[in-house]
Design an enzyme around this catalytic site. Sequence first.
Site, PDB file in Angstrom:
ATOM      1  N   GLU A  54       0.843  -1.286   0.055  1.00  0.00           N
ATOM      2  CA  GLU A  54      -0.027  -0.016  -0.167  1.00  0.00           C
ATOM      3  C   GLU A  54       0.767   1.304   0.008  1.00  0.00           C
ATOM      4  O   GLU A  54       1.798   1.101   0.688  1.00  0.00           O
ATOM      5  CB  GLU A  54      -0.940   0.157   1.008  1.00  0.00           C
ATOM      6  CG  GLU A  54      -0.111  -0.084   2.624  1.00  0.00           C
ATOM      7  CD  GLU A  54       0.058   1.025   3.611  1.00  0.00           C
ATOM      8  OE1 GLU A  54      -0.328   2.155   2.675  1.00  0.00           O
ATOM      9  OE2 GLU A  54       0.282   1.088   4.725  1.00  0.00           O
ATOM     10  N   ARG A  79       2.498  -1.823  12.230  1.00  0.00           N
ATOM     11  CA  ARG A  79       1.901  -2.911  11.398  1.00  0.00           C
ATOM     12  C   ARG A  79       1.176  -2.306  10.290  1.00  0.00           C
ATOM     13  O   ARG A  79       0.088  -2.668   9.842  1.00  0.00           O
ATOM     14  CB  ARG A  79       0.681  -3.709  12.266  1.00  0.00           C
ATOM     15  CG  ARG A  79       1.516  -4.267  13.436  1.00  0.00           C
ATOM     16  CD  ARG A  79       0.343  -5.111  14.186  1.00  0.00           C
ATOM     17  NE  ARG A  79       0.217  -6.559  13.420  1.00  0.00           N
ATOM     18  CZ  ARG A  79       1.213  -7.534  13.469  1.00  0.00           C
ATOM     19  NH1 ARG A  79       2.285  -7.596  14.326  1.00  0.00           N
ATOM     20  NH2 ARG A  79       0.754  -8.722  13.001  1.00  0.00           N
ATOM     21  N   CYS A  84       7.433  -0.732  -2.840  1.00  0.00           N
ATOM     22  CA  CYS A  84       8.531  -1.648  -3.064  1.00  0.00           C
ATOM     23  C   CYS A  84       9.808  -1.055  -2.197  1.00  0.00           C
ATOM     24  O   CYS A  84      10.631  -2.042  -1.773  1.00  0.00           O
ATOM     25  CB  CYS A  84       8.825  -2.012  -4.430  1.00  0.00           C
ATOM     26  SG  CYS A  84       9.470  -0.213  -5.114  1.00  0.00           S
ATOM     27  N   HIS A 124      11.349   0.513  -9.540  1.00  0.00           N
ATOM     28  CA  HIS A 124      10.903  -0.634  -8.722  1.00  0.00           C
ATOM     29  C   HIS A 124      12.255  -1.196  -8.251  1.00  0.00           C
ATOM     30  O   HIS A 124      13.064  -1.380  -8.761  1.00  0.00           O
ATOM     31  CB  HIS A 124      10.258  -1.616  -9.608  1.00  0.00           C
ATOM     32  CG  HIS A 124       9.632  -2.908  -8.891  1.00  0.00           C
ATOM     33  ND1 HIS A 124       8.974  -2.633  -7.691  1.00  0.00           N
ATOM     34  CD2 HIS A 124       9.700  -4.206  -9.003  1.00  0.00           C
ATOM     35  CE1 HIS A 124       8.752  -3.886  -7.258  1.00  0.00           C
ATOM     36  NE2 HIS A 124       9.071  -4.884  -7.892  1.00  0.00           N
ATOM     37  N   ASP A 139      11.165 -10.712  -4.542  1.00  0.00           N
ATOM     38  CA  ASP A 139      10.466  -9.307  -4.679  1.00  0.00           C
ATOM     39  C   ASP A 139       9.216  -9.772  -3.857  1.00  0.00           C
ATOM     40  O   ASP A 139       8.479 -10.648  -4.101  1.00  0.00           O
ATOM     41  CB  ASP A 139      10.393  -9.226  -5.983  1.00  0.00           C
ATOM     42  CG  ASP A 139       9.550  -7.871  -6.308  1.00  0.00           C
ATOM     43  OD1 ASP A 139       9.212  -7.275  -5.363  1.00  0.00           O
ATOM     44  OD2 ASP A 139       9.221  -7.445  -7.449  1.00  0.00           O
TER      45      ASP A 139
END
Length: 293
Positions: A54, A79, A84, A124, A139
């Site tokens: 997210e 939490r 990425c 990324h 990944d």
Amino acid sequence: YAAAQIVAAARNEDVPSLDLGAYFDRIGYDGPAEPTLAVLKALHELHPAAIPFEAIDVLLDRGIDISPAAVDAKLIGRRRGGYCYEQNGLFARALKAIGFDVEGLAAHVRWMSEPGTPPPPLTHRVLRVTIDGVPWLADVGFGSAVPTSPLRMDVTDPQPTNHETFRIVPMGPQRLLQALVEREWRPVYSIAAEPWLEGQYEMANWYTATHLSSHFRHRLIVTRTTPEARHILAEGRLTIRRPDGMADKRYLDADEIMAALETIFLLPVEPEWRPIAERAALAVEAEKLAEAA
């Protein structure tokens, strides 16, 4: 890159700062902490099931701090999930703490792009983990198409996972990750050949979190991948896709989005997220009406 690694080792800067026990508790792992392929596979499956993908802080203009202390406080302590740079940054430090040989790489995201589309910037973050001389792609931070298992980077054969089948093929100096979707090989991302230092991700993270062309600035995207299903929230559309290819899709209103963020994606929902949920619900109204027509 090699010189920087040597200097970091000499200064003892290559020792990751991480409470490994807290990370294991966060993802629900209670096995051995040793640099084996079995351990890598176990961690790779558990991480995306426990820590959702997210970028809600981007939509809130809070920015994304990818320093180790900030990532640990957010993804482990509070939490939350992350994207990425946070996810694979944390995963890299966990693997290094265990004793794995880990390098950071960068990739051009090509998921859902049309053939012939120019590659976007290197935005990324992925990892190369070498075990007994064999390079593995790791990944845990790609969202809706995250591999649920490490993939060998030195072969071109199809590699089945619990969800999609993947393959990694040469593409000039890069290597292209493809996923088999509806009997068609579709590009996921192309991986640059040269490894990156930690500092190089700062600029890419800044671009991804702040540039107006970044889709994270405009769309609510939250995913969580378990062995049983991929859960994907794209704006107000919730898709649950199972390993057999069957998928359930429904549209959510703002209340349902807030509830899904808590119950499906296991996030500590904040009141400040409500306007994001309302906008996301409105964003799919036209799609919802067209489907009903």
